[in-house]
Design a protein around this motif. Structure first.
Motif, short mmCIF file in Angstrom:
data_model
loop_
_atom_site.label_atom_id
_atom_site.label_comp_id
_atom_site.label_asym_id
_atom_site.label_seq_id
_atom_site.Cartn_x
_atom_site.Cartn_y
_atom_site.Cartn_z
N PRO A 183 42.75 28.13 52.97
CA PRO A 183 43.16 26.82 52.46
C PRO A 183 44.22 26.93 51.37
CG PRO A 183 41.07 27.46 51.50
CD PRO A 183 41.39 28.50 52.54
N PRO A 184 44.94 25.84 51.10
CA PRO A 184 45.93 25.84 50.01
C PRO A 184 45.26 26.14 48.67
CG PRO A 184 46.21 23.93 51.42
CD PRO A 184 44.91 24.56 51.83
N GLN A 228 42.89 32.54 46.32
CA GLN A 228 43.13 33.13 45.01
C GLN A 228 41.77 33.43 44.37
OE1 GLN A 228 45.23 30.24 42.72
NE2 GLN A 228 43.67 28.67 42.92
N TYR A 229 41.71 34.45 43.50
CA TYR A 229 40.42 34.80 42.90
C TYR A 229 39.93 33.61 42.09
CZ TYR A 229 36.68 37.69 41.19
OH TYR A 229 35.43 38.20 40.94
N VAL A 245 41.31 41.67 46.29
CA VAL A 245 42.53 42.29 46.81
C VAL A 245 43.70 41.79 45.98
CG1 VAL A 245 41.67 42.55 49.17
CG2 VAL A 245 42.81 40.43 48.51
N THR A 246 44.84 42.45 46.13
CA THR A 246 46.05 42.00 45.44
C THR A 246 47.12 41.69 46.47
OG1 THR A 246 46.85 44.27 45.19
CG2 THR A 246 45.59 43.33 43.36
N HIS A 260 52.18 40.58 41.38
CA HIS A 260 51.04 40.81 42.24
C HIS A 260 49.85 40.03 41.67
CE1 HIS A 260 53.54 44.03 43.80
NE2 HIS A 260 52.74 44.06 44.84
N ALA A 261 49.32 39.14 42.45
CA ALA A 261 48.24 38.27 41.99
C ALA A 261 46.91 38.74 42.54
CB ALA A 261 48.51 36.83 42.44
#
Length: 272
Positions: A183-184, A228-229, A245-246, A260-261
């Motif tokens: 999802p967004p 996203q985390y 993960v990144t 890198h997020a």
């Protein structure tokens, strides 16, 4: 799985694509499943990497689904149109100005493939009038070859294509299916306009998404979520496996500013 793959990971270039996470997504895929279901398809990079024999692909943006329908119907026709488009800025702005509603399915699909390959960061955005308004980026990325379109058509031949929201796409998922949801993201109180002007994946949609994910898992569907985390999502889906993960974020205007997020992949089933 079909013994088919693309040289490049996707047909469509799309902001937010998980192409760079495909190795992790494949590693964490279930050992067996009946049918692959992806309700936030976009560029469908995991689908095109795995080539499942049976699939359901859905996206709330009908332009995306039109691309896959056109390729399935006659990939040669799409390739023929792409061959006529100059790889120039003039071509980009000429095509951008055309109302896609005036084009047939083949030309509509070729138009979007080209625009997404040439626009800034592969972002899909429309204005109040529903017109695509993203400027051209620094270059035009290579268009899919006829061979790649042929391979995509072969994979899409085993897929049901749905232009609709995520709940519509997963409605017929049954025990043993594998649903992959991407999802967004929420970003500083704003939402990415991937669906057109005014469309957003807001808090209400997020809560609906959580409920849907839980219901799917409860009825024996194997569910994977990339996001996203987000501790909020981890708390909401208690008992799910969480894999950190990144991934490189590509929405910054300058390459040096891209970072890198920290992201995550969650699965309702035990990881391998």
């Amino acid at each position: 799985m079909n013994d088919i793959s693309l040289k490049r990971p996707t047909i469509l270039r799309w902001s937010g694509s998980k192409a760079k996470l495909v190795p992790d997504l494949r590693r964490l895929s279930p050992r067996t499943f009946n049918r692959y279901v992806e309700p936030f398809a976009g560029s469908a990079c995991l689908f095109f990497s795995m080539g499942p024999a049976r699939a359901i692909l859905g996206d709330v943006n009908p332009m995306v689904i039109d691309v896959y329908r056109a390729i399935t119907r006659d990939f040669h026709a799409v390739a023929d149109v792409l061959d006529t488009i100059p790889m120039t800025g003039d071509a980009f702005y000429t095509l951008r100005a055309i109302d896609p509603a005036t084009l047939d399915l083949t030309y509509r699909a070729a138009r979007l493939i080209f625009l997404m390959k040439a626009c800034f960061n592969g972002v899909y955005r429309t204005n109040r009038s529903g017109k695509f308004n993203v400027p051209m980026g620094s270059r035009v990325y290579a268009l899919p070859t006829r061979e790649e379109l042929s391979r995509a058509a072969a994979m899409l031949g085993g897929a049901t294509l749905i232009a609709g929201d995520f709940q519509t796409t997963i409605a017929e998922s049954t025990a043993g299916d594998w649903v992959y949801m991407d999802p967004p993201y929420r970003q500083a109180g704003r939402y990415r306009g991937e669906y057109g002007y005014g469309a957003k994946f807001d808090d209400e949609a997020f809560e609906q998404f959580v409920v849907v994910a839980e219901k799917l898992a409860a009825r024996g569907v194997q569910v994977m979520v990339s996001y996203q985390y987000d501790e909020r999502l981890i708390d909401a889906l208690k008992g799910w496996c969480v894999h950190s993960v990144t991934a490189a974020r590509t929405v910054a205007s300058k390459t040096a500013s891209r970072v890198h997020a920290r992201e995550m992949i969650m699965t309702s089933y035990p990881s391998k």
